[in-house]
Design an enzyme around this catalytic site. Structure first.
Site, PDB file in Angstrom:
ATOM      1  N   CYS A 192      -6.036   0.835  -4.989  1.00 52.95           N
ATOM      2  CA  CYS A 192      -6.400   2.244  -5.285  1.00 52.95           C
ATOM      3  C   CYS A 192      -5.353   2.412  -6.790  1.00 52.95           C
ATOM      4  O   CYS A 192      -4.527   1.941  -7.177  1.00 52.95           O
ATOM      5  CB  CYS A 192      -6.034   3.381  -4.255  1.00 52.95           C
TER       6      CYS A 192
ATOM      7  N   CYS B 177      -1.445   2.040  -5.901  1.00 48.39           N
ATOM      8  CA  CYS B 177      -1.338   0.909  -5.876  1.00 48.39           C
ATOM      9  C   CYS B 177      -1.282  -0.152  -6.960  1.00 48.39           C
ATOM     10  O   CYS B 177      -0.258  -0.657  -7.395  1.00 48.39           O
ATOM     11  CB  CYS B 177      -2.153   0.303  -4.654  1.00 48.39           C
TER      12      CYS B 177
ATOM     13  N   HIS C  73       0.409   2.805   1.809  1.00 47.76           N
ATOM     14  CA  HIS C  73      -0.654   1.803   1.620  1.00 47.76           C
ATOM     15  C   HIS C  73      -0.094   0.174   1.837  1.00 47.76           C
ATOM     16  O   HIS C  73       1.073   0.404   1.492  1.00 47.76           O
ATOM     17  CB  HIS C  73      -1.309   1.957   0.279  1.00 47.76           C
TER      18      HIS C  73
ATOM     19  N   GLU D 160       0.068  -2.385  -0.061  1.00 47.71           N
ATOM     20  CA  GLU D 160       0.554  -2.757  -1.198  1.00 47.71           C
ATOM     21  C   GLU D 160       1.974  -2.233  -1.377  1.00 47.71           C
ATOM     22  O   GLU D 160       2.955  -2.903  -1.845  1.00 47.71           O
ATOM     23  CB  GLU D 160      -0.181  -2.490  -2.609  1.00 47.71           C
TER      24      GLU D 160
END
Lengths: 151, 151
Positions: free
Chosen positions: B75, B78, B45, B47
């Protein structure tokens, strides 16, 4: 879990909080990892390392049919990564009253996310917890202070 | 957030869900990243990519004094990584009703973890959300199905 414990011990020798993780599918190890935060990576927890290695092995982000063994209850980041990888089953050793996201501080999987793994905790608990206890005890003796503020 | 949006757009062009992230400290970009899950990484992801790049830049896991800008509400993985990196401030664009761990599905930071960042959502929300909407719309038109089950 024996292999995860061996990886945890190795991490401890490198000065890392001793946590190890193995991902297995169809009786074979797909990925493994141990804590490497002190190398300078906030996301360098054993589970993230093992998931990334398993992803690389399969060439896919989805780890269906895999099981994850880890010596310490996953933190929120790692529990979230288990959701992101859709791993259906987790086995963990020691409970983590400070950061555990499966039982101890929260049950992340109780929320309506798009995947809900089955979780079983307390496997080889004494050995997994003992390894952590001895690590922090020796760190305190060396540093005359805790020197650690959690994962 | 403009730079994060540009990174998100780039990710969309690669067939990834368009999410971008930038980490800033003292007016300088320390790390940036965009979604690369479809490359085969569950933990890829935006992040996590940005945090790891910032860790590498600083040679340290702790990102104190940094601020994180991301186009979509983090999410659980993260949000947990933000705790693990001790980032004090997060700005996000669109809310994520399916997986958002700051407000939408849960408030991860409401639990007694060892770090609690300040969070501010809804920045350039229309642009961030519009980018995601257009991505999924075009994906549905191509695939005649959603073809996506969330991050």
């Amino acid at each position: 879990m024996r292999r995860a414990l061996a990886l945890a011990e190795e991490a401890g020798k490198r000065g890392e909080v001793p946590v190890g993780c193995v991902i297995v599918r169809e009786g074979k190890i797909l990925g493994e990892g141990s804590n490497r935060r002190e190398e300078g990576y906030a996301a360098g927890h054993a589970e993230i390392e093992a998931i990334t290695m398993a992803n690389r092995a399969l060439g896919a982000w989805r780890l269906a049919d895999a099981e994850l063994y880890v010596t310490l209850e996953p933190c929120p980041m790692c529990a979230g990564a288990i959701v992101a990888a859709r791993i259906p089953k987790i086995w963990f050793g020691a409970y983590d009253p400070k950061a555990g996201a499966c039982v101890s501080v929260m049950d992340l999987f109780s929320y309506p996310l798009n995947h809900k793994p089955a979780v079983s905790g307390g496997h080889l608990e004494e050995e997994c917890a003992g390894l952590l206890r001895r690590f922090f005890l020796s760190k305190r003796q060396t540093e005359k202070g805790d020197g650690h503020d959690g994962l």
